[in-house]
Design a protein around this motif. Structure first.
Motif, PDB file in Angstrom:
ATOM      1  N   LEU A  75      71.787  44.051  45.533  1.00 57.58           N
ATOM      2  CA  LEU A  75      71.459  43.115  44.461  1.00 57.58           C
ATOM      3  C   LEU A  75      70.600  41.963  44.982  1.00 57.58           C
ATOM      4  CD1 LEU A  75      74.775  42.835  42.400  1.00 57.58           C
ATOM      5  CD2 LEU A  75      72.645  43.961  41.733  1.00 57.58           C
ATOM      6  N   SER A  76      70.909  41.484  46.165  1.00 56.66           N
ATOM      7  CA  SER A  76      70.124  40.397  46.748  1.00 56.66           C
ATOM      8  C   SER A  76      68.686  40.831  46.993  1.00 56.66           C
ATOM      9  CB  SER A  76      70.765  39.923  48.053  1.00 56.66           C
ATOM     10  OG  SER A  76      72.083  39.456  47.841  1.00 56.66           O
ATOM     11  N   GLN A 100      70.676  33.856  40.617  1.00 55.54           N
ATOM     12  CA  GLN A 100      70.424  34.489  39.324  1.00 55.54           C
ATOM     13  C   GLN A 100      70.247  33.443  38.228  1.00 55.54           C
ATOM     14  OE1 GLN A 100      73.868  37.279  39.454  1.00 55.54           O
ATOM     15  NE2 GLN A 100      72.392  38.899  39.104  1.00 55.54           N
ATOM     16  N   GLY A 122      66.867  41.050  43.791  1.00 52.34           N
ATOM     17  CA  GLY A 122      66.528  39.698  43.361  1.00 52.34           C
ATOM     18  C   GLY A 122      65.339  39.136  44.114  1.00 52.34           C
ATOM     19  N   ILE A 151      62.705  46.298  43.189  1.00 52.20           N
ATOM     20  CA  ILE A 151      63.708  45.965  42.172  1.00 52.20           C
ATOM     21  C   ILE A 151      64.454  47.226  41.734  1.00 52.20           C
ATOM     22  CG2 ILE A 151      64.088  45.056  39.853  1.00 52.20           C
ATOM     23  CD1 ILE A 151      61.526  43.343  40.293  1.00 52.20           C
ATOM     24  N   ASP A 177      73.952  41.474  34.839  1.00 54.00           N
ATOM     25  CA  ASP A 177      72.940  40.416  34.805  1.00 54.00           C
ATOM     26  C   ASP A 177      71.649  40.869  35.485  1.00 54.00           C
ATOM     27  OD1 ASP A 177      74.702  38.746  33.506  1.00 54.00           O
ATOM     28  OD2 ASP A 177      75.281  37.626  35.296  1.00 54.00           O
ATOM     29  N   ALA A 178      71.795  41.588  36.589  1.00 48.82           N
ATOM     30  CA  ALA A 178      70.609  42.072  37.303  1.00 48.82           C
ATOM     31  C   ALA A 178      69.863  43.113  36.478  1.00 48.82           C
ATOM     32  CB  ALA A 178      71.011  42.651  38.653  1.00 48.82           C
ATOM     33  N   ASP A 179      70.609  43.991  35.815  1.00 47.68           N
ATOM     34  CA  ASP A 179      69.959  45.001  34.973  1.00 47.68           C
ATOM     35  C   ASP A 179      69.157  44.345  33.857  1.00 47.68           C
ATOM     36  OD1 ASP A 179      70.923  47.134  36.417  1.00 47.68           O
ATOM     37  OD2 ASP A 179      72.692  47.422  35.164  1.00 47.68           O
ATOM     38  N   PHE A 198      66.656  41.050  36.477  1.00 46.81           N
ATOM     39  CA  PHE A 198      65.711  41.461  37.505  1.00 46.81           C
ATOM     40  C   PHE A 198      64.753  42.535  37.013  1.00 46.81           C
ATOM     41  CE2 PHE A 198      69.055  40.382  41.008  1.00 46.81           C
ATOM     42  CZ  PHE A 198      68.856  39.035  40.771  1.00 46.81           C
ATOM     43  N   LEU A 246      68.378  48.337  42.785  1.00 39.52           N
ATOM     44  CA  LEU A 246      69.366  48.406  41.704  1.00 39.52           C
ATOM     45  C   LEU A 246      69.976  49.803  41.596  1.00 39.52           C
ATOM     46  CD1 LEU A 246      67.852  46.244  38.832  1.00 39.52           C
ATOM     47  CD2 LEU A 246      69.773  45.700  40.331  1.00 39.52           C
ATOM     48  N   ALA A 283      77.602  40.801  37.788  1.00 42.74           N
ATOM     49  CA  ALA A 283      76.336  40.580  38.493  1.00 42.74           C
ATOM     50  C   ALA A 283      75.386  41.765  38.299  1.00 42.74           C
ATOM     51  CB  ALA A 283      76.596  40.339  39.977  1.00 42.74           C
TER      52      ALA A 283
END
Length: 207
Positions: free
Chosen positions: A94-95, A26, A98, A146, A182-184, A187, A150, A179
């Protein structure tokens, strides 16, 4: 008992390895985008793939190891194991999200590198717009991935209440919540190629 401890430790190590790879990826995704370095973003894709494998292996062991399934039948420890399975699923989701973002980011970085060192003419802006739309079309599967992954991660998270979890597992959920945030924020932005390029190049790309 010794084998159960070993199996539990293996699951924990898999989760920790996956978390480490995911966190590093990330951070590197942001650095690679800003530096317009497609090779860095290619390494990010590898980190995310390893994270996915670590989380997936941990989840499989937590669900299938005979010793751990015996533990799952006990009232207190069963809830801990279920939370561990959900945690591994969230990490896997999440991976994968990403990986979709990294695939798009590599293309965006190449385009950014091509145009960032010069003043942009009207023809340049139209060419960038056309290429951005081309990326969106060519990578629509990654873009869809994505959002799909999510949503799945949030669905897994919604099934877990952290009250009553052992402290290491509670801490792991604190980290996975960060995490997710951060992804929201990170990504999801790759679902709009025009917006990412507008931000990087400091121009408005509308059409």
């Amino acid at each position: 008992m010794a084998y159960t401890a070993f199996a539990g430790g293996t699951v924990y190590q898999g989760l920790e390895n996956g978390r480490s790879e995911l966190t590093a990826a990330q951070a590197a995704l942001t650095r690679g985008e800003r530096s317009a370095d497609p090779s860095t973003l290619g390494q990010v894709a590898g980190q995310l793939k390893r994270a996915e494998q670590d989380f997936s292996d941990a989840r499989a062991r937590a669900q299938q190891d005979p010793a751990l399934r015996v533990v799952a039948g006990l009232p207190w420890s069963g809830g801990q194991l279920d939370a561990t399975v959900h945690l591994a699923a969230i990490g896997t989701n999440l991976s994968r999200a990403g990986e979709g973002a990294a695939a798009v980011a590599q293309q965006v970085a190449s385009l950014h590198k091509q145009y960032s060192s010069r003043a942009l003419s009207a023809d340049d802006l139209q060419a960038i717009l056309n290429q951005a739309d081309g990326i969106a079309a060519a990578y629509k599967g990654s873009i869809a991935q994505i959002g799909t992954e999510l949503r799945a991660a949030h669905a897994e998270r919604a099934q877990v209440t952290t009250t009553g979890l052992v402290p290491p597992l509670q801490q792991a959920y604190n980290e996975v919540d960060r995490a997710l945030d951060d992804a929201d924020a990170g990504f999801v932005r790759y679902q709009d190629v025009r917006a990412v390029l507008s931000d990087l190049l400091g121009v408005s790309l509308t059409g």
